[in-house]
Design a protein around this motif. Sequence first.
Motif, PDB file in Angstrom:
ATOM      1  N   TYR B 101       1.165  -1.174  -0.140  1.00 43.66           N
ATOM      2  CA  TYR B 101       0.134   0.050   0.071  1.00 43.66           C
ATOM      3  C   TYR B 101       0.934   1.431  -0.003  1.00 43.66           C
ATOM      4  O   TYR B 101       0.627   2.212  -0.750  1.00 43.66           O
ATOM      5  CB  TYR B 101      -0.923   0.062   1.389  1.00 43.66           C
ATOM      6  CG  TYR B 101      -1.870   1.057   1.330  1.00 43.66           C
ATOM      7  CD1 TYR B 101      -3.200   1.126   0.845  1.00 43.66           C
ATOM      8  CD2 TYR B 101      -1.640   2.250   2.341  1.00 43.66           C
ATOM      9  CE1 TYR B 101      -3.919   2.026   0.997  1.00 43.66           C
ATOM     10  CE2 TYR B 101      -2.425   3.359   2.217  1.00 43.66           C
ATOM     11  CZ  TYR B 101      -3.845   3.234   1.743  1.00 43.66           C
ATOM     12  OH  TYR B 101      -4.656   4.085   1.727  1.00 43.66           O
ATOM     13  N   GLU B 117      -7.615  12.043  -1.028  1.00 45.46           N
ATOM     14  CA  GLU B 117      -7.250  11.649  -2.652  1.00 45.46           C
ATOM     15  C   GLU B 117      -6.373  10.762  -2.670  1.00 45.46           C
ATOM     16  O   GLU B 117      -6.615   9.694  -3.449  1.00 45.46           O
ATOM     17  CB  GLU B 117      -6.999  13.139  -3.240  1.00 45.46           C
ATOM     18  CG  GLU B 117      -7.517  13.158  -4.450  1.00 45.46           C
ATOM     19  CD  GLU B 117      -7.012  14.510  -5.547  1.00 45.46           C
ATOM     20  OE1 GLU B 117      -6.814  14.435  -6.637  1.00 45.46           O
ATOM     21  OE2 GLU B 117      -6.853  15.511  -4.451  1.00 45.46           O
ATOM     22  N   GLU B 120      -7.859   7.132  -1.988  1.00 47.30           N
ATOM     23  CA  GLU B 120      -8.717   6.841  -2.916  1.00 47.30           C
ATOM     24  C   GLU B 120      -8.063   6.556  -4.156  1.00 47.30           C
ATOM     25  O   GLU B 120      -8.315   5.322  -4.579  1.00 47.30           O
ATOM     26  CB  GLU B 120      -9.857   8.118  -3.412  1.00 47.30           C
ATOM     27  CG  GLU B 120     -10.862   8.260  -2.504  1.00 47.30           C
ATOM     28  CD  GLU B 120     -11.755   9.560  -2.921  1.00 47.30           C
ATOM     29  OE1 GLU B 120     -11.135  10.211  -3.996  1.00 47.30           O
ATOM     30  OE2 GLU B 120     -12.467  10.305  -2.024  1.00 47.30           O
ATOM     31  N   LYS B 121      -7.074   7.218  -4.615  1.00 42.58           N
ATOM     32  CA  LYS B 121      -6.189   6.675  -5.691  1.00 42.58           C
ATOM     33  C   LYS B 121      -5.531   5.387  -5.559  1.00 42.58           C
ATOM     34  O   LYS B 121      -5.555   4.590  -6.337  1.00 42.58           O
ATOM     35  CB  LYS B 121      -5.160   7.849  -6.116  1.00 42.58           C
ATOM     36  CG  LYS B 121      -5.786   9.007  -6.693  1.00 42.58           C
ATOM     37  CD  LYS B 121      -4.530   9.887  -7.151  1.00 42.58           C
ATOM     38  CE  LYS B 121      -5.320  10.925  -8.164  1.00 42.58           C
ATOM     39  NZ  LYS B 121      -4.354  11.880  -8.788  1.00 42.58           N
ATOM     40  N   GLU B 123      -6.373   3.041  -3.478  1.00 37.29           N
ATOM     41  CA  GLU B 123      -7.392   2.151  -3.055  1.00 37.29           C
ATOM     42  C   GLU B 123      -7.894   1.460  -4.731  1.00 37.29           C
ATOM     43  O   GLU B 123      -8.124   0.460  -4.792  1.00 37.29           O
ATOM     44  CB  GLU B 123      -8.439   2.253  -2.348  1.00 37.29           C
ATOM     45  CG  GLU B 123      -7.772   2.611  -0.836  1.00 37.29           C
ATOM     46  CD  GLU B 123      -8.424   1.992   0.314  1.00 37.29           C
ATOM     47  OE1 GLU B 123     -10.012   1.903   0.032  1.00 37.29           O
ATOM     48  OE2 GLU B 123      -7.829   1.734   1.070  1.00 37.29           O
ATOM     49  N   ASP B 124      -8.009   2.609  -5.393  1.00 32.65           N
ATOM     50  CA  ASP B 124      -8.708   2.366  -6.787  1.00 32.65           C
ATOM     51  C   ASP B 124      -7.794   1.491  -7.460  1.00 32.65           C
ATOM     52  O   ASP B 124      -8.263   0.278  -8.093  1.00 32.65           O
ATOM     53  CB  ASP B 124      -8.692   3.776  -7.558  1.00 32.65           C
ATOM     54  CG  ASP B 124     -10.096   4.363  -7.271  1.00 32.65           C
ATOM     55  OD1 ASP B 124     -10.813   3.638  -6.390  1.00 32.65           O
ATOM     56  OD2 ASP B 124     -10.338   5.227  -7.643  1.00 32.65           O
ATOM     57  N   ILE B 125      -6.461   1.944  -7.526  1.00 35.23           N
ATOM     58  CA  ILE B 125      -5.713   1.274  -8.354  1.00 35.23           C
ATOM     59  C   ILE B 125      -5.312  -0.262  -7.985  1.00 35.23           C
ATOM     60  O   ILE B 125      -5.375  -1.242  -8.800  1.00 35.23           O
ATOM     61  CB  ILE B 125      -4.345   1.821  -8.661  1.00 35.23           C
ATOM     62  CG1 ILE B 125      -3.473   1.291 -10.030  1.00 35.23           C
ATOM     63  CG2 ILE B 125      -3.362   2.054  -7.575  1.00 35.23           C
ATOM     64  CD1 ILE B 125      -4.079   1.771 -11.282  1.00 35.23           C
ATOM     65  N   SER B 127      -7.507  -2.091  -6.293  1.00 35.95           N
ATOM     66  CA  SER B 127      -8.723  -2.788  -6.612  1.00 35.95           C
ATOM     67  C   SER B 127      -8.650  -3.340  -8.182  1.00 35.95           C
ATOM     68  O   SER B 127      -9.029  -4.533  -8.220  1.00 35.95           O
ATOM     69  CB  SER B 127      -9.849  -2.095  -6.270  1.00 35.95           C
ATOM     70  OG  SER B 127     -10.022  -1.638  -4.986  1.00 35.95           O
ATOM     71  N   LYS B 128      -8.424  -2.399  -9.110  1.00 37.23           N
ATOM     72  CA  LYS B 128      -8.368  -2.812 -10.292  1.00 37.23           C
ATOM     73  C   LYS B 128      -7.502  -3.774 -10.596  1.00 37.23           C
ATOM     74  O   LYS B 128      -7.781  -4.721 -11.537  1.00 37.23           O
ATOM     75  CB  LYS B 128      -7.843  -1.517 -11.198  1.00 37.23           C
ATOM     76  CG  LYS B 128      -8.156  -1.471 -12.381  1.00 37.23           C
ATOM     77  CD  LYS B 128      -7.950  -0.039 -12.904  1.00 37.23           C
ATOM     78  CE  LYS B 128      -7.996  -0.054 -14.656  1.00 37.23           C
ATOM     79  NZ  LYS B 128      -7.447   1.089 -15.218  1.00 37.23           N
ATOM     80  N   ILE B 132      -6.025  -5.447  -3.631  1.00 35.57           N
ATOM     81  CA  ILE B 132      -6.298  -4.772  -2.717  1.00 35.57           C
ATOM     82  C   ILE B 132      -6.074  -5.529  -1.327  1.00 35.57           C
ATOM     83  O   ILE B 132      -6.049  -5.170   0.089  1.00 35.57           O
ATOM     84  CB  ILE B 132      -7.706  -4.252  -2.720  1.00 35.57           C
ATOM     85  CG1 ILE B 132      -8.217  -3.120  -1.475  1.00 35.57           C
ATOM     86  CG2 ILE B 132      -9.001  -5.477  -2.707  1.00 35.57           C
ATOM     87  CD1 ILE B 132      -7.520  -1.676  -1.732  1.00 35.57           C
ATOM     88  N   VAL B 157      -0.411   5.003 -10.605  1.00 34.76           N
ATOM     89  CA  VAL B 157      -1.379   5.592  -9.442  1.00 34.76           C
ATOM     90  C   VAL B 157      -1.839   7.088  -9.643  1.00 34.76           C
ATOM     91  O   VAL B 157      -2.536   7.673  -9.351  1.00 34.76           O
ATOM     92  CB  VAL B 157      -0.807   5.287  -8.011  1.00 34.76           C
ATOM     93  CG1 VAL B 157       0.515   6.165  -7.655  1.00 34.76           C
ATOM     94  CG2 VAL B 157      -1.711   5.685  -6.631  1.00 34.76           C
ATOM     95  N   LYS B 159      -2.126   8.076 -12.564  1.00 36.28           N
ATOM     96  CA  LYS B 159      -2.817   8.112 -13.800  1.00 36.28           C
ATOM     97  C   LYS B 159      -1.606   8.653 -14.940  1.00 36.28           C
ATOM     98  O   LYS B 159      -2.128   9.916 -15.294  1.00 36.28           O
ATOM     99  CB  LYS B 159      -4.123   9.010 -13.625  1.00 36.28           C
ATOM    100  CG  LYS B 159      -5.056   8.218 -12.822  1.00 36.28           C
ATOM    101  CD  LYS B 159      -6.525   8.893 -12.924  1.00 36.28           C
ATOM    102  CE  LYS B 159      -7.601   8.368 -12.344  1.00 36.28           C
ATOM    103  NZ  LYS B 159      -7.338   7.234 -11.549  1.00 36.28           N
TER     104      LYS B 159
END
Lengths: 804, 224
Positions: B101, B117, B120-121, B123-125, B127-128, B132, B157, B159
Amino acid sequence: MNLIYYIRSAYRSLMKNKGYSFINIAGLSFGLGLVIIILLLVKYELNYDTNYPDADNIYRVISKGKFGTSRINDAQTPLALSDILQKMPETEMVTRFIPGANKFIRFKSAGFNEKKFFFGDKYIFDIFGLKLISGSLDSLTLPNKVVITENTSKTYFRNTNPLGQTITRGGIKYKIIAVCNDMPPASHFHFDFLASIETTREILGNTYEYKRWKNNLHLRNAYTYIKLKPGTSIRTFEKKLNKIIQQREKHNTAKKSITSKTIKLNFRLQPVKSIHLRLYLTSEMEEGTNPVHLVIYLAIALFILFITGINFINITTLYPTRRLKESSIRKLYGAKRRHIVLLTITEAFIVSAIATLSGLVIAELISPVFNSLFGLNLHITQINGLQDIGIVILITFAAGIISGIYPAKFFSEIKVISIFKKQYNINKSAFILRGTIAAGHLFVVLFLSVLTIGIWNQITYLKDHNPGFDPENIYVINNGFSAHQNFSNLKQELLRLKGVENVSASMSLPGEEYFKMTFNYKSGNKNTKITIPVNHVECDYLETLGLKLKKGTYLNCQMKDSMGIVLNETAIKELKIKKPLESHFEIQTSDGNSWKINIIGVVNDFHFEPLTKKIQPLGMMLLCNSGYFRYITIKLNDSYSGKTLKEIDSIWNKYSDNEPIESFFLSARLKSAYSKDDKMFKAILIFTVFSYFISILGFISLSLFLIEVKKKKIALARTIGISNNNIIRWLTFSFWKFMLVSIAMAVALAYVVLSLWLKNYYYHTTIPTGYYVIAIFAVILTWSVIIIIQYRKTTRTQKPSLFK
Amino acid sequence: MIRTKNLVKTYNQGDIAVTVLSNINLNIEEGEFAGIYGLPGSGKTTLLSILGLVEAPTSGDIYFMGLNTAQKKEKDRVKIRKSNIGYIFEDFNLLDNMTLYENVMLPLIYSPVNKRERVEKVEDILSKLKLIHLKNRYPSQLTGELQQQAAIARALVNKPVMLIADEPTGKLNSKSGEYILNILSMINEEGTTVILGTSAKETAEHCRRIIHIFDGHIINESLL
């Protein structure tokens, strides 16, 4: 990015290499523990006499001037001075006291020889802030009253109430009227009993001599302290005081005594807080501390902080690849150089904070060693107040900065491209810095080693130096006064003992201050006043001490030659006495008469003072009233045993009215004259051993660093068949120039410091070159052995192919 | 996306100047999946480091999104690359004293992104990329394949518009390598430009365009 992120990252980094972190923290903790102990020791010494209320306005009055040909710098002043001081408007309070001789004090069937029996007044309590635990001082103006300290009360009376009890000293009874607190340990004087000064009239008798002793402004017989009103100018006050004294002397010109003709006195004020560290005065009540010792301790503390910091650097940068890689990854993702610096410094601060806390624990654990060495009671609980806490925080920061600054520079300089090339090369400047740091490490160890050897050499010289007489087997009874006038009978009985060779007595002993006398000496037409130390002795003293007669005769009991004097060779030389046995001195008595004192003999020079001082002219005369000697000296032969000492003890009891014997061997006492130097040597030895231990860690990490960063080249060299010895030589070659510079600097500085220190001693040794060579060789050998062991260990476990 | 003009890179080795890249002219369009293929020592890693704005060329120009960065200072290149370029490497280069992480969060630490933010970023990546559940593991507790996935997550992460991958499968077995290459293809399909450097022909063949480099020269280009 917040601080928590830095702290967490630094913590993780430490936890990643638990073993090295432990070594790192342990090394720094021990270093800081020692630094804390040193600072506590220095703080204790600097805080002498600072705990009295309004200490800044308290002064001791001291005497300066001339006594015949010799200078006076004395802690004592005339008893009569306090009356003058009292009347001056700038004075808030004055006190004076007189330490009594070492005498036996009896309470019922118990008794002790007491050295700290003072005669004084009640103002000592106000000036020095001493609180009464019980009783009252109201009757301290009357004779035969005494105040005792809490500790004395416990010793003599345990759980019973001492108030109203009577003690006896020298045949005089004293009623206990109060119990007070003990003087603080960090005070330049301590008393156990304070008797009313009026009692001195009963001791000395209400005679002309007593009045003279009490009123003469040239006799130095008391310690005087004054508390000035705030804002008083010291210099103006001193001028005013000395003017008053001069006017009084002018007024009394007609009645000028013999002492006033030979003694010229001026009075100065010495801040009470400065007494402990000023060592130039005679008649000090307790031994002070040489401030040079404190400077040496502080320098050692700095050195320790420095080498433990270096040790941290060595271990932190031991395996640099991982940390360099981490730095380049961080930089790739946007970290600036300052981020890497902050991260590394934070890690250093975390380590130094943990090390400070564990250093405090270590300081407490090792404090008993220092307490027994210095006779102190140091504990970390003495770190109190904002100033102390500030110093501890400052040390933590200093350790953090010293430890972290180089790794921060080292890791933050890495270029991002390294991550693509997988090359974490150490640049040349990093090698230079590391070499310099290693050299610094070596410098400290070698400096301390040479210093330790030098001090040890001088102390050995002091202890082994021929004093010019034979102090071996001389057993001294310290409380000779207690034999009263029975010395002759005591001597005869002691001489009958099998182990006793000779018995004599004296007023002074080698190694202590001597009473000084002024004589008139006529050489041709020139009449000179000379002032020399004189020891009043019994007739067999010179032979008992084994002094060698150069001319004339020893002092002789049968001739009743009390008007003869034996001089040492220096006296003959310095006073330019051409025919000593045909010369004489004259001494003027208070009634205006003149006594002729023949020089009857000359003995060899001997060290009657410590070796810090040049041998001075000395005279030895028979004591007129041979009944009262301070010291009884018993020369034992080689057949003496413990039984002999017990027999001396039982004979002593017979002649001293059962006052317990206080005794020592003269040789042991002479050696103890250098106890402060001895303590300093032992303390420096501890620090040197510690720094040597740290330096071994440093050398190990330096070796591992060299092997790690040059592993590819080592592998290549081994593959093509270069011998291990040649590889080691090549590995260490670049560091030898640093080592040589640091060896030269360390030896030069140690030589300068030792030379300065040796200036304290008139008689001193020089350090043989061989000792420097041994110290240098020991350090070089350690460094060489370590690198060979580390290299062999690595090559044994790793084949050349694994060095990829 | 990125274009080079007469790009030259020379290193000094003692007194000798060694030219690693000679006259490189290259144009990689937005959304491309380009492979730089060449033997070890051919200059591909140097080219990747210049394309990734890590190093500056000795001469020539390099245009990133129309901006010539050749003469830009390091601090300016850092600004451009930290919000636009992601990197993955052969040996993953995860920080071993940080959890997965925290490793993925690293690029955001040095960017002006607030804490919420960032979370969020990351956890998003994670999960994708289906990582996670492993977020509290340390790199040493993960397989090579998972470590490389974590490295991809870290690279993505922020983007980035472009991803530089230097031998991303070099330390993986063929199955894991295949899996990682599929992820890179998927990322590319979502619009990120991917430039992959490799010395393995089969890896290069996953790219839609292969730029063959030899001794610091582009000797061939092919489109699949």
